[in-house]
Design an enzyme around this catalytic site. Sequence first.
Site, PDB file in Angstrom:
ATOM      1  N   ASN A   1       0.876  -1.170   0.000  1.00  0.00           N
ATOM      2  CA  ASN A   1       0.000   0.000   0.000  1.00  0.00           C
ATOM      3  C   ASN A   1       0.912   1.219   0.000  1.00  0.00           C
ATOM      4  O   ASN A   1       1.490   1.587   1.017  1.00  0.00           O
ATOM      5  CB  ASN A   1      -0.881  -0.044   1.260  1.00  0.00           C
ATOM      6  CG  ASN A   1      -1.842   1.127   1.322  1.00  0.00           C
ATOM      7  OD1 ASN A   1      -1.761   2.058   0.523  1.00  0.00           O
ATOM      8  ND2 ASN A   1      -2.741   1.088   2.280  1.00  0.00           N
TER       9      ASN A   1
ATOM     10  N   ARG B   1      -2.505  -2.084  -3.491  1.00  0.00           N
ATOM     11  CA  ARG B   1      -3.715  -1.294  -3.276  1.00  0.00           C
ATOM     12  C   ARG B   1      -3.627  -0.065  -4.185  1.00  0.00           C
ATOM     13  O   ARG B   1      -2.621   0.648  -4.190  1.00  0.00           O
ATOM     14  CB  ARG B   1      -3.779  -0.836  -1.833  1.00  0.00           C
ATOM     15  CG  ARG B   1      -4.969   0.057  -1.623  1.00  0.00           C
ATOM     16  CD  ARG B   1      -4.883   0.808  -0.335  1.00  0.00           C
ATOM     17  NE  ARG B   1      -6.015   1.699  -0.234  1.00  0.00           N
ATOM     18  CZ  ARG B   1      -5.984   2.858   0.387  1.00  0.00           C
ATOM     19  NH1 ARG B   1      -4.883   3.285   0.963  1.00  0.00           N
ATOM     20  NH2 ARG B   1      -7.066   3.593   0.446  1.00  0.00           N
TER      21      ARG B   1
ATOM     22  N   HIS C   1     -12.845   3.061  -0.023  1.00  0.00           N
ATOM     23  CA  HIS C   1     -12.877   2.003   1.005  1.00  0.00           C
ATOM     24  C   HIS C   1     -13.579   0.737   0.495  1.00  0.00           C
ATOM     25  O   HIS C   1     -14.074  -0.063   1.287  1.00  0.00           O
ATOM     26  CB  HIS C   1     -13.642   2.452   2.282  1.00  0.00           C
ATOM     27  CG  HIS C   1     -12.962   3.528   3.067  1.00  0.00           C
ATOM     28  ND1 HIS C   1     -13.671   4.555   3.665  1.00  0.00           N
ATOM     29  CD2 HIS C   1     -11.663   3.728   3.372  1.00  0.00           C
ATOM     30  CE1 HIS C   1     -12.818   5.357   4.298  1.00  0.00           C
ATOM     31  NE2 HIS C   1     -11.606   4.875   4.132  1.00  0.00           N
TER      32      HIS C   1
ATOM     33  N   ARG D   1     -11.478  15.719   7.715  1.00  0.00           N
ATOM     34  CA  ARG D   1     -12.237  16.117   6.515  1.00  0.00           C
ATOM     35  C   ARG D   1     -13.644  16.554   6.899  1.00  0.00           C
ATOM     36  O   ARG D   1     -14.274  15.964   7.775  1.00  0.00           O
ATOM     37  CB  ARG D   1     -12.342  14.966   5.526  1.00  0.00           C
ATOM     38  CG  ARG D   1     -11.031  14.559   4.901  1.00  0.00           C
ATOM     39  CD  ARG D   1     -11.273  13.608   3.725  1.00  0.00           C
ATOM     40  NE  ARG D   1     -10.057  12.939   3.354  1.00  0.00           N
ATOM     41  CZ  ARG D   1      -9.874  11.612   3.393  1.00  0.00           C
ATOM     42  NH1 ARG D   1     -10.865  10.817   3.754  1.00  0.00           N
ATOM     43  NH2 ARG D   1      -8.731  11.088   3.038  1.00  0.00           N
TER      44      ARG D   1
ATOM     45  N   GLU E   1      -8.060  -5.208   5.152  1.00  0.00           N
ATOM     46  CA  GLU E   1      -7.888  -4.878   3.736  1.00  0.00           C
ATOM     47  C   GLU E   1      -6.730  -5.645   3.116  1.00  0.00           C
ATOM     48  O   GLU E   1      -6.795  -6.040   1.958  1.00  0.00           O
ATOM     49  CB  GLU E   1      -7.708  -3.360   3.578  1.00  0.00           C
ATOM     50  CG  GLU E   1      -9.016  -2.631   3.828  1.00  0.00           C
ATOM     51  CD  GLU E   1      -8.870  -1.120   3.995  1.00  0.00           C
ATOM     52  OE1 GLU E   1      -8.479  -0.692   5.088  1.00  0.00           O
ATOM     53  OE2 GLU E   1      -9.146  -0.392   3.038  1.00  0.00           O
TER      54      GLU E   1
END
Length: 397
Positions: A7, A90, A179, A240, A383
Amino acid sequence: MKVLVINCGSSSLKFQLIDSESEKVLAKGLCERIGIDGRLTYSPAGGDKHVFEDPLPNHTVAVSGVLAKLTDEKIGVIASLGEIGAVGHRIVHGGEKFAQSTLLTEEAIQAVEACSELAPLHNPANIIGIRACQELMPGVPMVGVFDTAFHQTMPPKAFLYSLPYEYYTKYGVRRYGFHGTSHSYVSKRAAEILGKDVKDLKIIVCHLGNGASICAVDGGKSVDTSMGFTPLEGLTMGTRSGGMDPAIIEYIAGKENMTLSEVLNVLNKKSGVQGISGVSSDFRDLESAAAEGNQRAQDALDVFTYRVAKFVGYYAAAMNGVDVICFTAGIGENDMAVRAEVMSYLGYLGCYLDKEANNVRGEERIISTPDSRVTAMVVPTNEELAIARETVAIVNK
Ligand code: ADP
């Protein structure tokens, strides 16, 4: 097969070596401050964590460092690089081109490059990671697993913005969602735990981490999700803003004498629970501040949980019902208070919290009462394992 999962960010690179048969992590770690100075953290399964402060001027040196540790005589977990059967990467954005994971041929890598415009901060870093692995492990098959792919099943009514249609056709302005690997993994796992077929379930997955999104999974397919064109839309997050009136952007730019990109930087990095509270983006800090009477920290927590509950309501409506609500990621897996607060809104669905069962961190567990019509559960996301499984499936095709 042993799969190296990568990743790659602009200055960091996370990795795990996973044995796909046993699904065990053989070693994992992180390269940080790539291009600045460099730090490599490496943990073999069952062994100590090792930290190396060697310079990491670029991603190729970082990958090379990772491979050296994996094959090291003392702390390594494989005898030679030949044992790595495939690499799973990823990739953040696959645009509309990738509805599934893909073998990274030269043509596919170029298609990923073409998606960079949609994710200028992420895709270029992902591609650098892919190229570095290509250089150091020529001939080893590589697979790209996209954050957006799972959401490509969203219907136009969910992915279209109410903007002039040509912005979609000309520029690809639509909702993509992110996601996806996590939403897919968690919804499947929830069905498995319940002993049901995912095709028969309406599931809402609340992925609540520093970045947070909710997904409506109907019969195993994503039909809507809270993130949009970028990961900025939807829930209130660590830093965010989530959804807001876009007119605020011009208004604040004028008041604070900022450019559009400066305002967007505030919306991405200085907003969310951090912005509201002025304390932290970390829920542990917010909860201790709130417990000491800090009202802004309490407001931040309230805004966060209220919005999660509202999205659960949207998606229960969108799917005309819901069978299962899953909590996952850093906050969803660990924060009992957040789960309890979200659940306090869900009585109308016939979903009630089992307080004792909710006293759990990072474990698969049903947290609703046995008489609830809707099952709420904690399902830790994984993940890396999902990427390793996808990688093996594509390589063995
Ligand atoms: P990301 O992958 O988006 O960076 P994570 O899923 O790792 O985020 O979630 C990180 C967040 O999880 C932290 O910022 C913190 O708010 C929250 N978190 C982690 N552990 C706990 C805990 N024990 N209690 C409450 N919140 C926690």
